[in-house]
Design a protein around this motif. Structure first.
Motif, short mmCIF file in Angstrom:
data_model
loop_
_atom_site.label_atom_id
_atom_site.label_comp_id
_atom_site.label_asym_id
_atom_site.label_seq_id
_atom_site.Cartn_x
_atom_site.Cartn_y
_atom_site.Cartn_z
N TYR A 180 88.36 -19.92 33.83
CA TYR A 180 87.18 -19.62 32.73
C TYR A 180 85.96 -20.73 33.31
N TYR A 181 86.06 -21.86 33.06
CA TYR A 181 85.15 -22.87 33.28
C TYR A 181 84.92 -23.14 34.66
N LEU A 182 85.60 -22.95 35.67
CA LEU A 182 85.09 -23.20 37.19
C LEU A 182 84.98 -21.90 37.98
N GLY A 183 85.14 -20.86 37.08
CA GLY A 183 84.66 -19.47 37.69
C GLY A 183 85.32 -19.16 38.82
N LEU A 184 86.71 -19.25 38.74
CA LEU A 184 87.41 -19.15 40.10
C LEU A 184 87.75 -17.67 40.32
N SER A 185 87.84 -17.40 41.86
CA SER A 185 87.86 -15.94 42.33
C SER A 185 89.09 -15.38 42.23
N GLU A 186 90.08 -16.22 41.79
CA GLU A 186 91.44 -15.69 41.88
C GLU A 186 92.11 -16.20 40.60
N HIS A 187 93.10 -15.30 40.20
CA HIS A 187 93.89 -15.60 38.99
C HIS A 187 94.94 -16.74 39.34
N LEU A 188 95.14 -17.59 38.46
CA LEU A 188 96.30 -18.72 38.73
C LEU A 188 97.36 -18.25 38.56
N ASP A 189 98.33 -18.25 39.29
CA ASP A 189 99.73 -17.89 38.84
C ASP A 189 100.72 -18.66 39.44
N GLY A 190 100.44 -19.89 39.45
CA GLY A 190 101.49 -21.12 39.72
C GLY A 190 101.01 -21.61 41.26
#
Length: 327
Positions: free
Chosen positions: A22-32
């Motif tokens: 959310y805060y870093l605007g990552l382009s990928e979902h974190l899944d581990g």
């Protein structure tokens, strides 16, 4: 419409990867998995130096910004991003933003995270020294005697292996003419050094205080340098009342548990890191935690480059008075 009963009132209820997405605007979902991005503090950097990673020991996502030295959990991330006074304010903002996210999106993204293994060095081959190696190390006035003393050896290749979440193994082999292995006295490899690779110069294999095997504890002073290369060049200055060690990285504070047996053996301990913002911030952290005085050598970026550019005599003439002022 989502019920207010779905809103959270405790930090532990926030999915561990959500704040970073959310805060870093990552382009990928974190899944581990781990993600590398540009620094949140040093916004002008060109090569990404900040890692968002899944800590298997706590099953939580964390970050390490190697450019600035900052790191920690999602609360620390929010505290830094919004320059908040303390972690309590950051925790409150984090919960408020997450609850607002739930209301806006009519969903609560609770999820479990898979544990992704990381590549680890599993094999390597030591080769003979070459004229290319000699040309590189002698620029810093480091010769074969010091390289042998500190167990530096040239490598023809190293192999890295990992398993995916399904248990399937994959490996990569890296070859090159300028790859070096850093070894302990017992022969264990603890780091791979690749000076020609700008974004991955060091591959950490094991935790180790560099230079600790070579300490004789017969000097008045200990200097904590930023790298093994700086440590070896420091020895070339022949400051007879001091010896030195180096952490894994200048952005990694040596734990008190590792220092407790070392500190009583010296009259004073000094820190000599790079003279850039990251290095100075790291030196200040040692001052705050251990009250170690630090030296800013305002020549080149670090000690080894200062010796390469200005020579041993000139660097010694500049550094020695700076140290004497702190004694």
């Amino acid at each position: 419409m989502i019920s207010t009963k779905n809103l959270i009132s405790d930090l532990s209820e926030i999915p561990t990867g959500w704040p970073f997405e959310y805060y870093l605007g990552l382009s990928e979902h974190l899944d581990g998995q781990d993600v590398k991005i540009k620094s949140i503090v040093n916004t002008a950097e060109k090569t990404p130096s900040m890692c968002v990673y899944f800590d298997v020991n706590t099953s939580r996502y964390k970050f390490k910004d190697f450019s600035s030295g900052y790191g920690g959990d999602s609360v620390e991330l929010v505290k830094i991003l919004f320059t908040l006074k303390n972690r309590g304010h950051a925790a409150m903002k984090l919960m408020e933003d997450y609850n607002q996210y739930i209301l806006n999106n009519n969903s609560n993204p609770i999820k479990e995270y898979k544990v992704h293994s990381r590549y680890k060095v599993t094999d390597y081959e030591i080769r003979h020294w070459s004229t290319v190696d000699e040309k590189y190390w002698t620029k810093f006035n480091i010769g074969s005697r010091l390289l042998e003393k500190y167990n530096v050896a040239p490598l023809s290749y190293y192999k890295m292996t990992k398993e995916d979440v399904k248990g399937k193994e994959s490996s990569i082999t890296i070859k090159g003419i300028s790859i070096y292995g850093y070894f302990k006295d017992d022969g264990a490899l603890y780091k791979v050094y690749q000076p020609k690779v700008s974004d991955k110069k060091f591959i950490k294999v094991k935790n180790y205080i560099q230079g600790s095997d070579q300490l004789k504890y017969d000097k008045k002073y200990l200097i904590i340098t930023s790298s093994l290369k700086d440590l070896m060049t420091f020895e070339r200055l022949k400051l007879h009342d001091a010896e030195s060690i180096a952490p894994d990285s200048e952005n990694t504070l040596i734990p008190e548990s590792m220092l407790k047996s070392i500190i009583p053996k010296y009259e004073k301990i000094f820190v000599l890191f790079d003279n850039d913002d990251a290095g100075i911030k790291s030196m200040k952290r040692y001052k705050e935690k251990y009250d170690f005085d630090y030296v800013i050598l305002d020549m080149e970026k670090d000690l080894s480059d200062s010796i390469k550019v200005h020579g041993l005599t000139k660097t010694r003439e500049v550094l020695l008075p700076l140290l004497k002022k702190l004694i």
